[in-house]
Design a protein around this motif. Structure first.
Motif, PDB file in Angstrom:
ATOM      1  N   ARG A 224       0.857  -1.181   0.000  1.00  0.00           N
ATOM      2  CA  ARG A 224       0.000   0.000   0.000  1.00  0.00           C
ATOM      3  C   ARG A 224       0.899   1.237   0.000  1.00  0.00           C
ATOM      4  N   LEU A 225       0.809   2.010  -1.062  1.00  0.00           N
ATOM      5  CA  LEU A 225       1.535   3.270  -1.156  1.00  0.00           C
ATOM      6  C   LEU A 225       0.529   4.404  -1.055  1.00  0.00           C
ATOM      7  N   LEU A 226       0.700   5.230  -0.040  1.00  0.00           N
ATOM      8  CA  LEU A 226      -0.192   6.361   0.188  1.00  0.00           C
ATOM      9  C   LEU A 226       0.370   7.580  -0.538  1.00  0.00           C
ATOM     10  N   CYS A 227      -0.434   8.134  -1.447  1.00  0.00           N
ATOM     11  CA  CYS A 227       0.016   9.254  -2.278  1.00  0.00           C
ATOM     12  C   CYS A 227      -0.787  10.507  -1.966  1.00  0.00           C
ATOM     13  N   HIS A 228      -0.088  11.629  -1.931  1.00  0.00           N
ATOM     14  CA  HIS A 228      -0.740  12.917  -1.699  1.00  0.00           C
ATOM     15  C   HIS A 228      -0.378  13.895  -2.796  1.00  0.00           C
ATOM     16  N   ARG A 229      -1.368  14.694  -3.153  1.00  0.00           N
ATOM     17  CA  ARG A 229      -1.201  15.671  -4.228  1.00  0.00           C
ATOM     18  C   ARG A 229      -0.534  16.926  -3.683  1.00  0.00           C
ATOM     19  N   VAL A 230       0.367  17.467  -4.473  1.00  0.00           N
ATOM     20  CA  VAL A 230       0.990  18.741  -4.112  1.00  0.00           C
ATOM     21  C   VAL A 230       0.514  19.788  -5.115  1.00  0.00           C
ATOM     22  N   ARG A 231       1.390  20.474  -5.794  1.00  0.00           N
ATOM     23  CA  ARG A 231       0.965  21.517  -6.733  1.00  0.00           C
ATOM     24  C   ARG A 231       1.010  21.015  -8.177  1.00  0.00           C
ATOM     25  N   ASN A 232       0.204  21.640  -9.018  1.00  0.00           N
ATOM     26  CA  ASN A 232       0.240  21.389 -10.463  1.00  0.00           C
ATOM     27  C   ASN A 232       0.036  19.917 -10.818  1.00  0.00           C
ATOM     28  N   ASN A 233      -0.861  19.256 -10.072  1.00  0.00           N
ATOM     29  CA  ASN A 233      -1.189  17.849 -10.314  1.00  0.00           C
ATOM     30  C   ASN A 233       0.018  16.927 -10.136  1.00  0.00           C
ATOM     31  N   TYR A 302      -9.214  15.200  -6.348  1.00  0.00           N
ATOM     32  CA  TYR A 302      -8.649  14.157  -5.484  1.00  0.00           C
ATOM     33  C   TYR A 302      -7.286  14.594  -4.994  1.00  0.00           C
ATOM     34  N   GLY A 303      -7.070  14.461  -3.695  1.00  0.00           N
ATOM     35  CA  GLY A 303      -5.805  14.891  -3.111  1.00  0.00           C
ATOM     36  C   GLY A 303      -5.091  13.812  -2.335  1.00  0.00           C
ATOM     37  N   GLU A 304      -5.740  12.645  -2.163  1.00  0.00           N
ATOM     38  CA  GLU A 304      -5.147  11.543  -1.394  1.00  0.00           C
ATOM     39  C   GLU A 304      -5.651  10.235  -1.989  1.00  0.00           C
ATOM     40  N   LEU A 305      -4.736   9.327  -2.294  1.00  0.00           N
ATOM     41  CA  LEU A 305      -5.105   8.027  -2.861  1.00  0.00           C
ATOM     42  C   LEU A 305      -4.213   6.941  -2.270  1.00  0.00           C
ATOM     43  N   GLY A 306      -4.815   5.793  -1.979  1.00  0.00           N
ATOM     44  CA  GLY A 306      -4.053   4.615  -1.573  1.00  0.00           C
ATOM     45  C   GLY A 306      -3.912   3.698  -2.773  1.00  0.00           C
ATOM     46  N   ILE A 307      -2.692   3.483  -3.245  1.00  0.00           N
ATOM     47  CA  ILE A 307      -2.439   2.655  -4.425  1.00  0.00           C
ATOM     48  C   ILE A 307      -1.892   1.310  -3.953  1.00  0.00           C
ATOM     49  N   ASP A 308      -2.591   0.225  -4.294  1.00  0.00           N
ATOM     50  CA  ASP A 308      -2.158  -1.119  -3.915  1.00  0.00           C
ATOM     51  C   ASP A 308      -1.463  -1.780  -5.107  1.00  0.00           C
ATOM     52  N   LEU A 309      -0.247  -2.258  -4.858  1.00  0.00           N
ATOM     53  CA  LEU A 309       0.537  -2.912  -5.895  1.00  0.00           C
ATOM     54  C   LEU A 309       1.050  -4.260  -5.393  1.00  0.00           C
ATOM     55  N   ALA A 310       1.472  -5.095  -6.329  1.00  0.00           N
ATOM     56  CA  ALA A 310       2.083  -6.382  -5.987  1.00  0.00           C
ATOM     57  C   ALA A 310       3.204  -6.651  -6.981  1.00  0.00           C
ATOM     58  N   ILE A 311       4.087  -7.567  -6.622  1.00  0.00           N
ATOM     59  CA  ILE A 311       5.173  -7.991  -7.505  1.00  0.00           C
ATOM     60  C   ILE A 311       5.048  -9.488  -7.715  1.00  0.00           C
ATOM     61  N   ASP A 312       5.035  -9.931  -8.977  1.00  0.00           N
ATOM     62  CA  ASP A 312       4.891 -11.365  -9.214  1.00  0.00           C
ATOM     63  C   ASP A 312       6.247 -12.074  -9.157  1.00  0.00           C
ATOM     64  N   VAL A 313       6.209 -13.399  -9.304  1.00  0.00           N
ATOM     65  CA  VAL A 313       7.429 -14.199  -9.149  1.00  0.00           C
ATOM     66  C   VAL A 313       8.432 -13.948 -10.274  1.00  0.00           C
ATOM     67  N   ALA A 343      -0.903  13.438   7.580  1.00  0.00           N
ATOM     68  CA  ALA A 343      -1.694  14.535   8.166  1.00  0.00           C
ATOM     69  C   ALA A 343      -1.130  15.884   7.721  1.00  0.00           C
ATOM     70  N   LYS A 344       0.197  15.996   7.749  1.00  0.00           N
ATOM     71  CA  LYS A 344       0.834  17.233   7.294  1.00  0.00           C
ATOM     72  C   LYS A 344       0.534  17.469   5.808  1.00  0.00           C
ATOM     73  N   ALA A 345       0.552  16.382   5.014  1.00  0.00           N
ATOM     74  CA  ALA A 345       0.309  16.500   3.569  1.00  0.00           C
ATOM     75  C   ALA A 345      -1.112  16.974   3.283  1.00  0.00           C
ATOM     76  N   ILE A 346      -2.083  16.502   4.073  1.00  0.00           N
ATOM     77  CA  ILE A 346      -3.475  16.928   3.882  1.00  0.00           C
ATOM     78  C   ILE A 346      -3.616  18.423   4.140  1.00  0.00           C
ATOM     79  N   ILE A 347      -3.056  18.888   5.236  1.00  0.00           N
ATOM     80  CA  ILE A 347      -3.160  20.320   5.569  1.00  0.00           C
ATOM     81  C   ILE A 347      -2.428  21.165   4.532  1.00  0.00           C
ATOM     82  N   GLU A 348      -1.276  20.712   4.069  1.00  0.00           N
ATOM     83  CA  GLU A 348      -0.541  21.452   3.040  1.00  0.00           C
ATOM     84  C   GLU A 348      -1.348  21.544   1.750  1.00  0.00           C
ATOM     85  N   TYR A 349      -2.035  20.452   1.401  1.00  0.00           N
ATOM     86  CA  TYR A 349      -2.841  20.488   0.176  1.00  0.00           C
ATOM     87  C   TYR A 349      -4.033  21.433   0.337  1.00  0.00           C
ATOM     88  N   CYS A 350      -4.630  21.454   1.520  1.00  0.00           N
ATOM     89  CA  CYS A 350      -5.715  22.414   1.783  1.00  0.00           C
ATOM     90  C   CYS A 350      -5.226  23.850   1.594  1.00  0.00           C
TER      91      CYS A 350
END
Length: 358
Positions: A224-233, A302-313, A343-350
């Motif tokens: 699970r990689l938690l991603c937050h938006r900053v400026r200019n997408n 959208y300013g916050e997304l949880g991206i789920d990834l996996a690695i195969d064999v 939490a800091k990333a959410i406030i910064e995006y606001c």
């Protein structure tokens, strides 16, 4: 907009005679309140019905106090119910927000099929997308079971690993497992299997290529990689963890009993230090590309997304799923009193949204 910059979290609130409960994000709201105070923001937590009454909860002196509140310049949508987002109250709130010139991010839940269709429009993501189709009939299932050793059926609106089926064809039979059960049911034909599935599934489902992903002690692992938006997408990864499935289970969601592990620890089980670093960087790049595409394609902000990834064999990374209301259980720090980077990333995006509007 109000004279003092104002941020609100919108969520379901359980009100009692003592302290209110904000469910799974209760502690996270305290961290947001602390960050907001440091940045000179007026911050509160509210629900659709309370917001329309101009009421919210403020963090004052170590407890949540119910107060009259001003309109929000920015609302962080953390409603956990799709039903809430389709309610007349929510529609009225959106209308009020538009009239007042406010913004809302994490606009709504995105379901699995629409996320796949957004990704499919961008060719550079194709190598990381398991083959996926909307399940409609026996022919689709037959085609997938012929093409792949295993396939998954997932409810398009599902979350937390609920309602997922794993199917495998072997020796002329088809074996079926459910994400909430360790037992396997065997079917002799596609027809009997489909009849059984129709009785057990009511919601629309996607059918997806099964993957032979890396394991720890025979237990499948995803990230699970938690991603937050900053400026200019642009996006950045604020946390990354590994999730290990429970014994005899095929989903690694924490709600299904999965175990959290440090991503570096897991990757070093499989790779040299150099290769582990490269794989981690690749996972981050894929997650940020996926977030960028969804921010571009999906309606709303959208300013916050949880991206789920996996690695195969074969060491190939795959995008498994995207969560528009990501759990805070996977966003951990070693010190309980520490304010998390998310939490800091959410406030910064606001603040970014307010500055862009000004």
């Amino acid at each position: 907009m109000s004279e003092q910059r104002t941020v609100a979290v919108l969520t379901e609130i359980t009100e009692t005679t003592e302290q209110p409960s904000f469910g799974s994000i209760h502690c996270f709201c305290e961290e947001l309140a602390q960050c907001a105070k440091e940045r000179g923001l007026f911050f509160y937590v509210t629900s659709p019905s309370l917001y329309l009454q101009r009421i919210g909860y403020q963090w004052i002196g170590g407890e949540w106090m119910k107060r009259d509140v001003p309109p929000a310049d920015v609302i962080y949508n953390r409603l956990h119910s799709r039903q809430s987002e389709h309610s007349p109250l929510f529609a009225e709130l959106l209308t009020r927000l538009a009239v007042e010139g406010g913004s809302m991010f994490n606009h709504r839940f995105l379901h699995k099929w629409e996320v796949y269709r957004y990704f499919e429009q961008h060719e550079y993501l194709h190598p990381y997308l398991p083959k996926t189709a909307l399940w409609s009939n026996e022919d689709t299932l037959e085609a997938f079971l012929t093409a792949f050793p295993s396939v998954f059926l997932k409810p398009i609106h599902g979350s937390q690993g609920r309602g997922i089926f794993r199917l495998e064809r072997s020796d002329g039979t088809i074996r079926l497992r459910h994400s909430t059960s360790a037992s396997t049911t065997t079917y002799s034909s596609i027809d009997t299997l489909v009849s059984a599935l129709r009785r057990r599934t009511k919601a629309p489902m996607i059918i997806q290529q099964g993957l032979e992903i890396h394991t720890i002690d025979g237990r499948p692992v995803d990230f699970r990689l938690l991603c937050h938006r900053v400026r200019n997408n642009h996006w950045r990864v604020t946390s990354a963890v590994a999730r290990v499935a429970p014994p005899d289970q095929f989903v690694a969601n924490l709600a299904r009993g999965g175990e959290l592990m440090a991503i570096n620890t897991v990757l070093r089980e499989w790779y040299t230090a150099s290769d582990a670093f490269q794989q981690k960087q690749l996972l981050k790049e894929i997650a940020m590309e996926a977030a960028t595409v969804l921010a571009l394609e999906a309606e709303g902000l959208y300013g916050e997304l949880g991206i789920d990834l996996a690695i195969d064999v074969h060491d190939q990374p795959w995008i498994i799923e995207v969560n528009t209301k990501p759990s805070k259980q996977t966003d951990m720090t070693s010190a309980p009193q520490t304010v998390r980077p998310s939490a800091k990333a959410i406030i910064e995006y606001c603040l970014t949204l307010m500055e862009e509007k000004e």
